[in-house]
Design an enzyme around this catalytic site. Structure first.
Site, short mmCIF file in Angstrom:
data_model
loop_
_atom_site.label_atom_id
_atom_site.label_comp_id
_atom_site.label_asym_id
_atom_site.label_seq_id
_atom_site.Cartn_x
_atom_site.Cartn_y
_atom_site.Cartn_z
CE LYS A 40 -2.59 -2.54 3.33
NZ LYS A 40 -2.88 -2.65 4.75
N GLY A 41 2.13 1.07 0.32
CA GLY A 41 3.01 2.22 0.58
C GLY A 41 3.14 3.21 -0.56
CD GLU A 96 8.47 -0.46 -3.12
OE1 GLU A 96 7.31 -0.08 -2.87
OE2 GLU A 96 8.93 -1.56 -2.75
CG ASP A 97 6.86 2.47 -0.06
OD1 ASP A 97 7.59 1.60 -0.59
OD2 ASP A 97 6.17 2.24 0.94
CG ASP A 100 14.97 -1.54 3.41
OD1 ASP A 100 15.94 -0.85 3.75
OD2 ASP A 100 14.43 -2.37 4.17
CE LYS A 128 15.04 2.42 4.73
NZ LYS A 128 14.66 1.83 6.04
CG PHE A 149 11.38 2.07 10.13
CD1 PHE A 149 11.49 0.92 9.35
CD2 PHE A 149 10.10 2.57 10.38
CE1 PHE A 149 10.37 0.28 8.85
CE2 PHE A 149 8.97 1.93 9.88
CZ PHE A 149 9.11 0.79 9.13
CB VAL A 150 11.34 7.08 6.69
CG1 VAL A 150 12.74 7.62 6.90
CG2 VAL A 150 11.30 6.18 5.47
CG ASP A 156 3.24 0.53 7.19
OD1 ASP A 156 4.08 0.41 6.28
OD2 ASP A 156 2.86 -0.43 7.87
NE ARG A 162 -0.22 1.71 5.05
CZ ARG A 162 0.81 0.96 4.63
NH1 ARG A 162 1.76 1.50 3.90
NH2 ARG A 162 0.89 -0.31 4.95
#
Ligand code: IMP
Ligand code: MG
Length: 175
Positions: A40-41, A96-97, A100, A128, A149-150, A156, A162
């Site tokens: 959902k990001g 993509e949000d 990672d 990242k 961690f954002v 989220d 969110r």
């Protein structure tokens, strides 16, 4: 209790997303594209990015779960929701949000490539690079960040935050 530390304000995000949209508009001039958002990001990023792209475009969404984060089976990604439409012969922008470890994107790129798109590019708002396990790169990146961690702007922690309009770092006591 400390506050959420803001990393990027709403204005900074809007400016960068608009630049990414202009770049995509130039790169695909005269062509049609399909945005494939990873739920959902990415949904908030996709909705802003798509509105800064001036091309004939459609949307689709895909969802997967990753078991690579905790102590559990590293590297396992599972598809939860597949595409609604075929991407064969289409120009796909996978949205993509945050990139990672790269496990999710390398899995999805492989999956979509099997459907023979005409082209496939990745747009990631955040990256990242220090966390990478799979050697995957985004074609369009908003901001590179260190290993924090954002949350916010679609991202989220345990499904919360969110809807924050800016992007922040979650203080340890809120974990
Ligand atoms: P990857 O497979 O490790 O690249 O994971 C990517 C996914 O993990 C992203 O789509 C996010 O949903 C999630 N993720 C990774 N880092 C963060 C973060 O700092 N905040 C929120 N979600 C994150
Ligand atoms: Mg995600």
């Amino acid at each position: 209790m400390s506050e959420i530390k803001i990393l990027f304000t709403r204005e900074q995000i809007a400016k960068r997303v608009a630049e990414m949209g202009e770049q995509i508009t130039q790169d695909f001039s005269g062509q049609t594209i399909i945005f494939v958002g990873i739920l959902k990001g990415a949904c908030i990023f996709l909705s802003d990015l798509a509105r800064s792209v001036q091309l004939d475009a459609t949307f689709d969404f895909i969802s997967c779960s990753s078991y690579g984060k905790g102590a559990r089976s590293i590297g396992e990604v599972k598809l939860i929701k597949d595409l609604d439409q075929s991407v064969q012969d289409k120009n796909v922008i996978l949205v993509e949000d945050i990139l990672d470890t790269g496990l999710t994107l390398s899995y999805l790129k492989k999956l979509l490539t099997a459907h023979q798109p005409r082209s496939m590019k990745v747009a990631a708002l955040l990256d990242k690079p220090s966390r990478r396990v799979q050697p995957v790169k985004a074609d369009y990146t908003g901001f590179e960040i260190p290993d924090h961690f954002v949350i916010g702007y679609g991202m989220d922690y345990a499904e919360r935050y969110r809807n924050l309009p800016s992007i922040g770092v979650l203080p340890p006591e809120l974990f």
